[in-house]
Design an enzyme around this catalytic site. Structure first.
Site, PDB file in Angstrom:
ATOM      1  N   ALA A  38       0.862  -1.186   0.000  1.00  0.00           N
ATOM      2  CA  ALA A  38       0.000   0.000   0.000  1.00  0.00           C
ATOM      3  C   ALA A  38       0.889   1.224   0.000  1.00  0.00           C
ATOM      4  CB  ALA A  38      -0.924   0.007   1.220  1.00  0.00           C
TER       5      ALA A  38
ATOM      6  N   ALA B 241       0.531   5.559   0.232  1.00  0.00           N
ATOM      7  CA  ALA B 241      -0.323   6.733   0.396  1.00  0.00           C
ATOM      8  C   ALA B 241       0.528   7.993   0.273  1.00  0.00           C
ATOM      9  CB  ALA B 241      -1.046   6.676   1.732  1.00  0.00           C
TER      10      ALA B 241
ATOM     11  N   ILE C 215       2.033   9.996   2.458  1.00  0.00           N
ATOM     12  CA  ILE C 215       3.178  10.251   3.332  1.00  0.00           C
ATOM     13  C   ILE C 215       4.098   9.057   3.446  1.00  0.00           C
ATOM     14  CG2 ILE C 215       3.793  10.694   5.758  1.00  0.00           C
ATOM     15  CD1 ILE C 215       1.435  12.569   5.911  1.00  0.00           C
TER      16      ILE C 215
ATOM     17  N   GLN D 279       4.559   4.399   2.789  1.00  0.00           N
ATOM     18  CA  GLN D 279       4.074   3.167   2.178  1.00  0.00           C
ATOM     19  C   GLN D 279       4.329   2.012   3.133  1.00  0.00           C
ATOM     20  OE1 GLN D 279       6.339   3.261  -1.476  1.00  0.00           O
ATOM     21  NE2 GLN D 279       7.830   1.766  -0.750  1.00  0.00           N
ATOM     22  N   VAL D 280       3.629   0.903   2.894  1.00  0.00           N
ATOM     23  CA  VAL D 280       3.663  -0.233   3.813  1.00  0.00           C
ATOM     24  C   VAL D 280       4.195  -1.468   3.097  1.00  0.00           C
ATOM     25  CG1 VAL D 280       2.280  -1.749   5.286  1.00  0.00           C
ATOM     26  CG2 VAL D 280       1.745   0.690   5.159  1.00  0.00           C
TER      27      VAL D 280
ATOM     28  N   ASP E 196      -8.584  10.101  11.019  1.00  0.00           N
ATOM     29  CA  ASP E 196      -8.350   9.887   9.588  1.00  0.00           C
ATOM     30  C   ASP E 196      -8.987   8.562   9.176  1.00  0.00           C
ATOM     31  OD1 ASP E 196      -7.392  10.653   7.129  1.00  0.00           O
ATOM     32  OD2 ASP E 196      -5.384   9.859   7.431  1.00  0.00           O
TER      33      ASP E 196
END
Length: 508
Positions: free
Chosen positions: A133, A135, A137, A139-140, A290
């Site tokens: 994933a 986003a 700011i 990532q994973v 969020d």
């Protein structure tokens, strides 16, 4: 804040939307008036060559927002939860911004991890996957700890992200100052304060140690919440730019087809996510701020699993009581009480007409009461609320910005899960009524008295010194008028309160 740079950034924003074809789509989605459409196209079209190209494989609006950078992406993430505001098709496109942005290379991520943890990644992890994933700011990556064989999730900050965010935030500050200068009426909305609040929240996301601390506090607060869980933080494998937590299997809450295929009850999930948010906000005063679909999973056992704790909201006890009373007033359709709470809290200037304000609130609340999500346009509702706040001179409450924004996002998530029958009043009523019963009324008064007594009791050992200081002060100002010398009665009243405090402590 560099004016020329910020002005250029705003021009570039409009040009990018025009160049990517996003301008018309956004104007249509927001149902912009003809005059605004004309100005936007006349000004934007000649300058479109100044805009960024973006990724041509992405839908136009997503392409423009992703090209403009992380702060814009955050805004796009909020819009992705509002199909009633931007339309179902555009909201679906914008979900790409939640966790499907272009990643940076695995080797670059390994360099960040090694630098943060002080050892080659091969010594700590037996395996690190490609990004699962990505986003705005960070990532994973999915990884396996070499020592234990445990599967974990590693979150890695994007290199250079802080500088990128700072440029966008500077442009937002510049835009807010220009708006305040050109439109004095906008100053009551405190555009600069709003940007400053956003600044403090977002910058906090850029230190993953703070996010780890937030996840631990949030997990402790919610450990008794049925059907909700938070992954366990792993401090030895974390730092400022890297965060490691338990890996969680599950279905993304934004994928309705996958939820249905897994046998999850979307109607129950829609009610639960709204209920949980209200519980966290009212009961704890500490909530996930969020909560879009990209940060929520549904585990195999049906639990809602929260991810990404970079933005957390916190509200004090007094504000929680005010918020609960306002919600309770709407639920009870007691609009005069809603108005009274606004005046008592100072949200509406005291010189305004309370009865007229209650009438305005009734005109907003009655048409939507008892309606399901498909019958309520949040876009029109927010427009009505804005008109009311403008007429009654209400200033923006910066401490409530995050709460209000998150409420909109969570309601949007619930709506996406159950658009047919979701009723926010029905879902929120049990939580609000439970909070009111516990925190407002005789039971709450008793709790407040005990707490006040405990605070006053701490003054006991200091009473002799306080009495001496007061007598010295009074003897040094013999000419002071008697009417203004109320310190002695107040002091002896304080002694009485302290004695009463000791008695209450003994009794309880």
């Amino acid at each position: 804040m560099r004016g020329p740079h910020n002005l250029w950034r705003l021009i570039q924003t409009g040009a990018t939307f025009e160049r990517t074809g996003a301008m018309k789509i956004m104007l249509d989605a927001m149902d912009a008036p003809p005059a605004l459409r004309l100005v936007a196209r006349v000004v934007g079209w000649p300058l479109k060559w100044l805009g960024l190209k973006g990724d041509p494989d992405l839908p136009p609006v997503v392409r423009a927002i992703a090209a403009l950078g992380p702060a814009y992406i955050k805004f796009g993430q909020i819009l992705s939860t509002r199909p009633d505001v931007v339309g179902a098709d555009l909201a679906q496109d914008l979900r790409i911004l939640q966790d499907k942005l272009p990643p940076f290379p695995l080797e670059q991520a390994k360099q960040v991890i090694a630098a943060e943890l002080g050892a080659p990644t091969e010594e700590i992890f037996s395996e690190i996957s490609e990004p699962v994933a990505a986003a705005s700011i960070a990532q994973v990556h999915k990884a396996t700890l070499r020592e234990t064989g445990k599967t974990v999730a590693i979150k890695v900050l994007r290199p250079g992200i802080e500088n990128a965010f700072r440029k966008d935030l500077n442009a937002f500050y510049f835009a807010a100052s220009v708006i305040e200068f050109l439109s004095p009426a906008s100053r009551r909305l405190k555009p600069t304060d709003v940007v400053a609040h956003f600044d403090s929240v977002v910058i906090g996301e850029l230190d993953l140690r703070l996010e780890m601390a937030s996840s631990v506090e949030f997990a402790r607060n919610t450990e008794g919440d049925h059907g909700f869980s938070v992954p366990t933080a792993m401090w030895p494998y974390s730092g400022r730019t890297v965060m490691t937590m338990d890996w969680v299997d599950g279905v993304n809450m934004g994928d309705n087809d996958a939820l249905d295929a897994a046998g999850h009850d979307r109607v129950a999930l829609a009610d639960r996510i709204l209920t949980l948010f209200l519980q966290h906000a009212l009961r704890d005063g500490y909530f996930h701020a969020d909560m879009h679909q990209g940060n929520l999973k549904v585990g195999p056992n049906g639990d809602i699993v929260a991810l990404d704790f970079g933005i957390m909201g916190q509200i004090d006890e007094y504000t929680r009581k005010v918020y609960a009373e306002i919600l309770f007033g709407f639920i009870q359709r007691d609009y005069m009480r809603v108005a009274e709470v606004h005046f008592e809290a100072g949200y509406v200037p005291a010189d305004r007409d309370m009865y007229a304000f209650a009438k305005e609130i009734r005109a907003i609340g009655e048409p939507i009461f008892g309606k399901d999500a498909t019958q309520i346009s949040m876009g029109k509702l927010l427009s009505q609320l804005f008109d009311v706040t403008e007429r009654f001179g209400m200033e923006t409450r910066t401490e409530l910005i995050l709460l209000q924004r998150t409420m909109v996002v969570v309601e949007g998530v619930s709506r996406s899960l159950n658009p047919a029958t979701m009723d926010i009043w029905v879902a929120s009523r049990p939580v609000v009524e439970a909070y009111i019963a516990e925190n407002i009324g005789p039971k709450a008064l008793a709790k407040d008295l005990v707490r006040t007594a405990r605070i006053l009791s701490r003054l006991g050992p200091r009473l002799p010194d306080m009495a001496r200081d007061l007598l010295i002060q009074r003897s040094a100002t013999p000419t002071q008028p008697a009417k203004k010398s109320g310190s002695a009665p107040a002091f002896f009243a304080g002694i009485g309160c302290a004695v009463l405090a000791w008695l209450v402590l003994i009794l309880v």
